[in-house]
Design a protein around this motif. Sequence first.
Motif, mmCIF file in Angstrom:
data_model
loop_
_atom_site.group_PDB
_atom_site.id
_atom_site.type_symbol
_atom_site.label_atom_id
_atom_site.label_comp_id
_atom_site.label_asym_id
_atom_site.label_seq_id
_atom_site.Cartn_x
_atom_site.Cartn_y
_atom_site.Cartn_z
ATOM 1 N N GLU A 133 0.827 -1.202 0.000
ATOM 2 C CA GLU A 133 0.000 0.000 0.000
ATOM 3 C C GLU A 133 0.869 1.263 0.000
ATOM 4 O O GLU A 133 0.484 2.279 -0.594
ATOM 5 N N HIS A 134 2.020 1.211 0.659
ATOM 6 C CA HIS A 134 2.960 2.334 0.582
ATOM 7 C C HIS A 134 3.385 2.573 -0.869
ATOM 8 O O HIS A 134 3.490 3.722 -1.319
ATOM 9 N N GLU A 135 3.661 1.492 -1.578
ATOM 10 C CA GLU A 135 4.073 1.606 -2.979
ATOM 11 C C GLU A 135 2.966 2.237 -3.813
ATOM 12 O O GLU A 135 3.225 3.093 -4.669
ATOM 13 N N GLN A 136 1.732 1.844 -3.566
ATOM 14 C CA GLN A 136 0.608 2.433 -4.295
ATOM 15 C C GLN A 136 0.494 3.930 -4.008
ATOM 16 O O GLN A 136 0.272 4.730 -4.925
ATOM 17 N N ALA A 137 0.653 4.306 -2.730
ATOM 18 C CA ALA A 137 0.604 5.726 -2.369
ATOM 19 C C ALA A 137 1.740 6.481 -3.034
ATOM 20 O O ALA A 137 1.562 7.611 -3.512
ATOM 21 N N GLY A 138 2.923 5.860 -3.088
ATOM 22 C CA GLY A 138 4.065 6.495 -3.732
ATOM 23 C C GLY A 138 3.813 6.767 -5.198
ATOM 24 O O GLY A 138 4.197 7.827 -5.733
ATOM 25 N N GLN A 139 3.154 5.852 -5.883
ATOM 26 C CA GLN A 139 2.836 6.052 -7.299
ATOM 27 C C GLN A 139 1.855 7.206 -7.490
ATOM 28 O O GLN A 139 1.967 7.978 -8.452
ATOM 29 N N LEU A 140 0.907 7.329 -6.567
ATOM 30 C CA LEU A 140 -0.041 8.443 -6.647
ATOM 31 C C LEU A 140 0.649 9.774 -6.390
ATOM 32 O O LEU A 140 0.309 10.795 -7.003
ATOM 33 N N LEU A 141 1.631 9.793 -5.496
ATOM 34 C CA LEU A 141 2.398 11.021 -5.255
ATOM 35 C C LEU A 141 3.167 11.428 -6.506
ATOM 36 O O LEU A 141 3.257 12.617 -6.832
ATOM 37 N N VAL A 142 3.745 10.447 -7.192
ATOM 38 C CA VAL A 142 4.449 10.737 -8.441
ATOM 39 C C VAL A 142 3.486 11.365 -9.453
ATOM 40 O O VAL A 142 3.823 12.338 -10.146
ATOM 41 N N ARG A 143 2.283 10.800 -9.528
ATOM 42 C CA ARG A 143 1.293 11.330 -10.464
ATOM 43 C C ARG A 143 0.886 12.754 -10.102
ATOM 44 O O ARG A 143 0.738 13.617 -10.996
ATOM 45 N N LEU A 144 0.719 13.042 -8.818
ATOM 46 C CA LEU A 144 0.377 14.402 -8.403
ATOM 47 C C LEU A 144 1.490 15.380 -8.768
ATOM 48 O O LEU A 144 1.228 16.507 -9.201
ATOM 49 N N ARG A 145 2.726 14.963 -8.612
ATOM 50 C CA ARG A 145 3.847 15.835 -8.981
ATOM 51 C C ARG A 145 3.843 16.101 -10.485
ATOM 52 O O ARG A 145 4.121 17.222 -10.924
#
Length: 231
Positions: free
Chosen positions: A170-182
């Motif tokens: 789930e951390h990895e999934q959140a990290g991917q969403l952060l990349v997308r927001l950036r």
Amino acid sequence: MQSLSSPFALTPTTTVGELAASRPSSTRVFSRRGIDFCCGGGKTLEEACRRRGLDPQEVLREIQQELERGAGEPVAWTERSQAELIQHIVAHYHEPLREELRRLHGMALKVLRVHGEKDPERLSQLADTFVLLKDELEPHMEKEERILFPWILSGRPVPQGGPIERMMFEHEQAGQLLVRLRELTGNYEVPPGACNTWRALWNGLEALERELHEHIHLENNILFPRASGRA
């Protein structure tokens, strides 16, 4: 003065997670350089630098400079107990994060509603991506506080393939969403003529990314390895 030769020699083959855990001030360098030290903590510094087009020796020199500066050195959580670390995670990250997610969600919806015609596709995608992140993080924190953290504090071994692996996924999934927001915010470059709410949203999302990187690092690279007997 701390040295890169103690407690163990740090080289380009040292993992980013080991650097972040053993030299907390290195996370300042990683943040400046855009190096993922939470979900990407298993990569060597050399690998992480290659992905960013950076010289690993130069990054190590920057870390040494942070160590020599000495002032305001972050807490070395590797030297604190699991109970102290969990208490810190809940108080410093979980509780403020719940409030910040609600605040930023409201701002994202307001910017979309008021300024959506200026950049409809991007602002709509940003609001949708943020909702995905919020919906990921809120139940994630609840599971940690109700199940995983009490389990760790009980002293019972956490089995392989169990809740820790789920939390790291789930951390990895959140990290991917952060990349997308950036990506959607253009590296949080505030658009010309942006209103105060729009500006505050961009600044708040960037701060959220920074806090989540630190938060996930403490769990992935310190708390979880000790709980599973890997550290």
